[in-house]
Design a protein around this motif. Structure first.
Motif, PDB file in Angstrom:
ATOM      1  N   ASN A 190      -3.486  10.318  -5.069  1.00  0.00           N
ATOM      2  CA  ASN A 190      -2.938   8.392  -4.479  1.00  0.00           C
ATOM      3  C   ASN A 190      -1.631   8.834  -4.455  1.00  0.00           C
ATOM      4  OD1 ASN A 190      -3.168   7.952  -7.067  1.00  0.00           O
ATOM      5  ND2 ASN A 190      -2.907   6.202  -7.920  1.00  0.00           N
TER       6      ASN A 190
ATOM      7  N   ASP B 222      -5.014   1.119 -10.318  1.00  0.00           N
ATOM      8  CA  ASP B 222      -6.268   1.458 -10.216  1.00  0.00           C
ATOM      9  C   ASP B 222      -6.673   0.226  -8.045  1.00  0.00           C
ATOM     10  OD1 ASP B 222      -6.383  -1.836 -10.548  1.00  0.00           O
ATOM     11  OD2 ASP B 222      -8.062  -1.027 -12.150  1.00  0.00           O
ATOM     12  N   HIS B 223      -5.337   0.289  -8.031  1.00  0.00           N
ATOM     13  CA  HIS B 223      -5.368  -0.451  -6.038  1.00  0.00           C
ATOM     14  C   HIS B 223      -5.919   0.714  -5.611  1.00  0.00           C
ATOM     15  CE1 HIS B 223      -4.554  -1.308  -2.567  1.00  0.00           C
ATOM     16  NE2 HIS B 223      -3.817  -3.104  -3.026  1.00  0.00           N
ATOM     17  N   PRO B 224      -7.100  -0.199  -4.992  1.00  0.00           N
ATOM     18  CA  PRO B 224      -8.009   1.012  -4.049  1.00  0.00           C
ATOM     19  C   PRO B 224      -7.014   1.882  -2.846  1.00  0.00           C
ATOM     20  CG  PRO B 224      -8.770  -0.946  -3.451  1.00  0.00           C
ATOM     21  CD  PRO B 224      -7.989  -0.582  -4.640  1.00  0.00           C
ATOM     22  N   LYS B 225      -6.051   1.051  -2.400  1.00  0.00           N
ATOM     23  CA  LYS B 225      -5.862   1.717  -1.127  1.00  0.00           C
ATOM     24  C   LYS B 225      -3.929   1.362  -1.514  1.00  0.00           C
ATOM     25  CE  LYS B 225      -8.967  -0.945   2.183  1.00  0.00           C
ATOM     26  NZ  LYS B 225      -9.467  -1.665   2.694  1.00  0.00           N
TER      27      LYS B 225
ATOM     28  N   LYS C  74       0.458  -1.444  -0.072  1.00  0.00           N
ATOM     29  CA  LYS C  74      -0.092  -0.231   0.176  1.00  0.00           C
ATOM     30  C   LYS C  74       0.864   1.574  -0.133  1.00  0.00           C
ATOM     31  CE  LYS C  74      -3.529  -2.465   1.844  1.00  0.00           C
ATOM     32  NZ  LYS C  74      -4.484  -2.327   3.970  1.00  0.00           N
TER      33      LYS C  74
END
Length: 212
Positions: free
Chosen positions: A121, A91-94, A70
């Motif tokens: 991000n 596109d990793h949400p975290k 993360k």
């Protein structure tokens, strides 16, 4: 096999992304060209081959990032490669990218891209990595065309934990740098061939520690 896209269409054929991401890449390309004409973001000779030399070269790292990672810390982010481009297509949400760059003018470019493309991000840090031990613990440390391997490991160690993975992009002297670093460092190394240059290697390094 070495891949050499020269346009957005060819890039997407080599590295498929969504239509939304494709539009963001197009917007990034326009900003990059505008700034590169005024500021030494990358070697001027490499701008024409940017789809291969910079964009695909950065994108190829994305599949190497662990799903659980993360906190990505990029050393010497410069013109945004690899980390700003990774943040653009990831596109990793975290997942969050921390871009450390000591040159203020380059940070101005990084910030403009992050703002205009609404990259929530990304955090831009205008400082030297030696001054930012607070970035620990990084899940992944990345660097491209910044320094020799021994110096990169010295930069990475203070912000690393036992779970940290380093991804360092190296050219044809990768093995020489590994040999030179082995006298000062212990590490577990996995080599990944580059998609953009037959003599280049992506070093995945874990469990770094100074040799006693």
């Amino acid at each position: 096999m070495v891949e050499t896209p020269h346009s957005l269409t060819e890039f997407v054929a080599a590295f498929p992304v969504s239509r939304e991401t494709s539009d963001k890449i197009a917007a990034f390309d326009a900003l990059f060209l505008d700034w590169a004409a005024r500021l030494n973001l990358v070697a001027k000779s490499s701008v024409e081959d940017r789809w291969t030399r910079h964009y695909l070269d950065s994108a190829q790292i994305l599949p190497l990032l662990p799903k659980e990672a993360k906190r990505i810390v990029d050393l010497g982010s410069g013109g945004g490669f690899p980390a700003l481009f990774l943040a653009l297509i990831d596109d990793h949400p975290k997942r969050h990218y921390f871009l450390v760059e000591s040159i203020a003018k380059k940070c101005a470019f990084l910030r403009e891209v992050a703002i205009k493309l609404d990259l929530g991000n990304v955090t831009i840090i205008n400082d030297r990595i030696e001054s930012r031990p607070d970035l620990r613990p990084a899940d992944v440390v990345t660097a491209r065309a910044l320094a020799g391997l021994s110096k990169l490991l010295a930069y990475a160690l203070p912000i690393s934990s036992v779970r940290t993975m380093c991804i360092f992009m190296k050219g044809e002297k990768a093995e020489e740098e590994l040999t030179a670093a082995s006298g000062q460092w212990k590490m577990d190394v996995t080599r990944h061939p580059s998609r953009t240059h037959e003599a280049a290697t992506i070093l995945e390094i874990r469990n770094i520690a100074r040799a006693r």
